[in-house]
Design a protein around this motif. Structure first.
Motif, PDB file in Angstrom:
ATOM      1  N   GLN A 181       0.832  -1.210   0.000  1.00 29.21           N
ATOM      2  CA  GLN A 181       0.000   0.000   0.000  1.00 29.21           C
ATOM      3  C   GLN A 181       0.860   1.251   0.000  1.00 29.21           C
ATOM      4  N   TYR A 182       2.057   1.134   0.524  1.00 27.47           N
ATOM      5  CA  TYR A 182       2.991   2.254   0.590  1.00 27.47           C
ATOM      6  C   TYR A 182       4.229   1.935  -0.244  1.00 27.47           C
ATOM      7  N   GLU A 183       4.963   2.966  -0.610  1.00 27.19           N
ATOM      8  CA  GLU A 183       6.226   2.744  -1.314  1.00 27.19           C
ATOM      9  C   GLU A 183       7.266   2.249  -0.320  1.00 27.19           C
ATOM     10  N   VAL A 184       7.820   1.079  -0.587  1.00 30.54           N
ATOM     11  CA  VAL A 184       8.813   0.474   0.290  1.00 30.54           C
ATOM     12  C   VAL A 184      10.162   0.481  -0.426  1.00 30.54           C
ATOM     13  N   SER A 185      11.127   1.162   0.160  1.00 34.43           N
ATOM     14  CA  SER A 185      12.483   1.133  -0.406  1.00 34.43           C
ATOM     15  C   SER A 185      13.238  -0.034   0.210  1.00 34.43           C
ATOM     16  N   VAL A 186      13.998  -0.735  -0.605  1.00 36.06           N
ATOM     17  CA  VAL A 186      14.776  -1.887  -0.148  1.00 36.06           C
ATOM     18  C   VAL A 186      16.219  -1.691  -0.604  1.00 36.06           C
ATOM     19  N   SER A 187      17.148  -1.741   0.347  1.00 33.08           N
ATOM     20  CA  SER A 187      18.565  -1.574   0.025  1.00 33.08           C
ATOM     21  C   SER A 187      19.370  -2.654   0.712  1.00 33.08           C
ATOM     22  N   VAL A 229       9.574   6.079   8.907  1.00 29.35           N
ATOM     23  CA  VAL A 229       8.639   5.784   9.998  1.00 29.35           C
ATOM     24  C   VAL A 229       8.442   4.285  10.221  1.00 29.35           C
ATOM     25  N   ALA A 230       8.983   3.449   9.340  1.00 32.82           N
ATOM     26  CA  ALA A 230       8.812   2.005   9.494  1.00 32.82           C
ATOM     27  C   ALA A 230       9.972   1.294   8.812  1.00 32.82           C
ATOM     28  N   VAL A 231      10.512   0.267   9.483  1.00 33.45           N
ATOM     29  CA  VAL A 231      11.651  -0.463   8.931  1.00 33.45           C
ATOM     30  C   VAL A 231      11.509  -1.950   9.215  1.00 33.45           C
ATOM     31  N   ALA A 232      12.223  -2.746   8.445  1.00 28.46           N
ATOM     32  CA  ALA A 232      12.308  -4.190   8.665  1.00 28.46           C
ATOM     33  C   ALA A 232      13.554  -4.703   7.964  1.00 28.46           C
ATOM     34  N   ARG A 233      13.977  -5.878   8.379  1.00 21.36           N
ATOM     35  CA  ARG A 233      15.164  -6.506   7.806  1.00 21.36           C
ATOM     36  C   ARG A 233      14.775  -7.840   7.189  1.00 21.36           C
ATOM     37  N   GLY A 256      -1.163  -0.274   8.491  1.00 22.85           N
ATOM     38  CA  GLY A 256      -0.770  -1.271   7.505  1.00 22.85           C
ATOM     39  C   GLY A 256       0.678  -1.197   7.086  1.00 22.85           C
ATOM     40  N   LEU A 257       1.506  -0.466   7.848  1.00 19.46           N
ATOM     41  CA  LEU A 257       2.906  -0.332   7.460  1.00 19.46           C
ATOM     42  C   LEU A 257       3.685  -1.635   7.645  1.00 19.46           C
ATOM     43  N   GLY A 258       3.341  -2.394   8.692  1.00 16.22           N
ATOM     44  CA  GLY A 258       4.003  -3.677   8.883  1.00 16.22           C
ATOM     45  C   GLY A 258       3.736  -4.620   7.724  1.00 16.22           C
ATOM     46  N   THR A 259       2.500  -4.651   7.268  1.00 11.06           N
ATOM     47  CA  THR A 259       2.147  -5.481   6.112  1.00 11.06           C
ATOM     48  C   THR A 259       2.923  -5.046   4.879  1.00 11.06           C
ATOM     49  N   ALA A 260       3.033  -3.735   4.669  1.00  9.47           N
ATOM     50  CA  ALA A 260       3.752  -3.221   3.503  1.00  9.47           C
ATOM     51  C   ALA A 260       5.224  -3.632   3.540  1.00  9.47           C
ATOM     52  N   LEU A 289       0.537 -10.624  15.728  1.00  9.43           N
ATOM     53  CA  LEU A 289       0.177 -12.000  15.378  1.00  9.43           C
ATOM     54  C   LEU A 289      -1.012 -12.020  14.430  1.00  9.43           C
ATOM     55  N   THR A 290      -1.995 -11.181  14.692  1.00 11.77           N
ATOM     56  CA  THR A 290      -3.172 -11.105  13.815  1.00 11.77           C
ATOM     57  C   THR A 290      -2.791 -10.624  12.422  1.00 11.77           C
ATOM     58  N   THR A 291      -1.918  -9.606  12.368  1.00 14.07           N
ATOM     59  CA  THR A 291      -1.467  -9.086  11.071  1.00 14.07           C
ATOM     60  C   THR A 291      -0.812 -10.181  10.245  1.00 14.07           C
ATOM     61  N   TYR A 292       0.086 -10.930  10.860  1.00 10.59           N
ATOM     62  CA  TYR A 292       0.828 -11.954  10.127  1.00 10.59           C
ATOM     63  C   TYR A 292      -0.070 -13.135   9.740  1.00 10.59           C
ATOM     64  N   GLN A 293      -0.973 -13.514  10.614  1.00 11.30           N
ATOM     65  CA  GLN A 293      -1.882 -14.613  10.276  1.00 11.30           C
ATOM     66  C   GLN A 293      -2.830 -14.200   9.155  1.00 11.30           C
TER      67      GLN A 293
END
Length: 311
Positions: A181-187, A229-233, A256-260, A289-293
């Motif tokens: 839903q959002y633009e996700v940059s990946v580096s 505002v949101a990051v993940a590895r 919905g940033l975690g989902t993105a 847990l709900t988001t991931y399921q």
């Protein structure tokens, strides 16, 4: 006539269509978009395949790709390889990890495989390893495994009785590589903005070594209002994508940033040969847990930490 409509977007479909030479072929994947002139089917590796509606001879929605049983023993080791510790050693096939005390995973024994000696002797060696580094002896144990009972019989006890179990979840990329839903940059390297969002305050000195130490990593970020505002590895181990270090600025949660972030990393992984994905979540973290399921993740196993009891 395609047999599909915009209501089928997000579902798995099969589309039979005519190629320029006149022969018919099928494409299978998730319907990504649909309009009066064309439709786009997304393959498991995230590659979009566009078909003109006038070339479609038949199309229909099909059941989702079934979630195959997971090799739990393999996944147990894969999770460790996806986030290697600063220092490692072995007791037989068991893995000893130390990282100056930062995170349980990076400072615990992983009893995967055969210690190639009596368990009592292997645990004594583990205790010596951690004592030499000024760390408490910890073991990350899969609760469904027979090793738990062996540890307990040798005096090892729950290291964190006040904390909930950790679930390791898994699914296929087909279910999670949708368009974010959002633009996700990946580096391939995290910058200061990534670390500033991933940690409250100054990151531990060993954090870059742990976070960037896997052979193939990716760092995802979403920027809104001029700031990260949101990051993940993400880390690739074989065909597995491990997702961790998911953190969203408290002011931007429940959007919905975690989902993105998961979707962005899944789309990166598909291009790198990824086919399956795992992540970890504390069982008491019901929103996550709900988001991931809802994304299609299912529980593979759960774990806790044990420590040597007082003698």
């Amino acid at each position: 006539m395609s047999g599909l409509s915009a209501r089928d977007i997000g579902h798995r479909v099969v589309v039979r269509h005519r190629l320029p030479g006149g022969q018919l072929t099928d494409v299978i994947g998730v319907l990504q978009s649909y309009d009066a002139s064309s439709l786009v089917v997304r393959h498991s590796d995230s590659t979009p395949y566009e078909v003109r509606v006038e070339d479609v001879s038949a199309a229909k929605q099909i059941p989702p790709m079934p979630l195959r049983p997971v090799d739990v023993e393999q996944l147990f080791l894969t999770t460790a390889l996806g986030r290697p510790a600063v220092e490692t050693a072995h007791v037989g096939q068991w893995l000893l990890r130390a990282s100056a005390g930062w995170t349980g995973r990076a400072n615990s024994l992983l009893p995967a495989g055969d210690p190639e000696m009596p368990v009592s002797e292997a645990l004594k060696r583990a205790e010596v390893f951690y004592a030499e580094r000024g760390l408490p002896p910890l073991a990350l144990v899969r609760l469904e495994s027979p090793v738990v009972q062996e540890f307990e019989q040798l005096g090892w006890v729950d290291a964190r009785p006040e904390e909930a179990d950790v679930f390791v979840l898994h699914t296929t990329l087909d279910l999670v590589n949708g368009v974010p839903q959002y633009e996700v940059s990946v580096s391939d390297k995290p910058d200061a903005g990534w670390y500033g969002t991933a940690f409250e305050g100054t990151p531990p000195a060993v954090a870059p070594t742990v976070m960037e130490g896997a052979p193939k990593t990716a760092f995802a970020a979403v920027e809104l209002d001029g700031k990260v505002v949101a990051v993940a590895r993400g880390a690739m181990t074989g065909h597995w994508l491990g997702v961790d270090a998911v953190r969203v600025d408290p002011a931007y949660r429940r959007r919905g940033l975690g989902t993105a972030l998961v979707q962005g990393l899944a789309r990166w992984s598909g291009q790198e040969g990824g086919r399956r994905t795992y992540l970890e979540v504390v069982s008491s973290n019901l929103p996550a847990l709900t988001t991931y399921q809802n994304l299609g993740y299912a529980v593979a196993y759960r774990y806790r930490y044990l420590t040597a009891g007082s003698r």
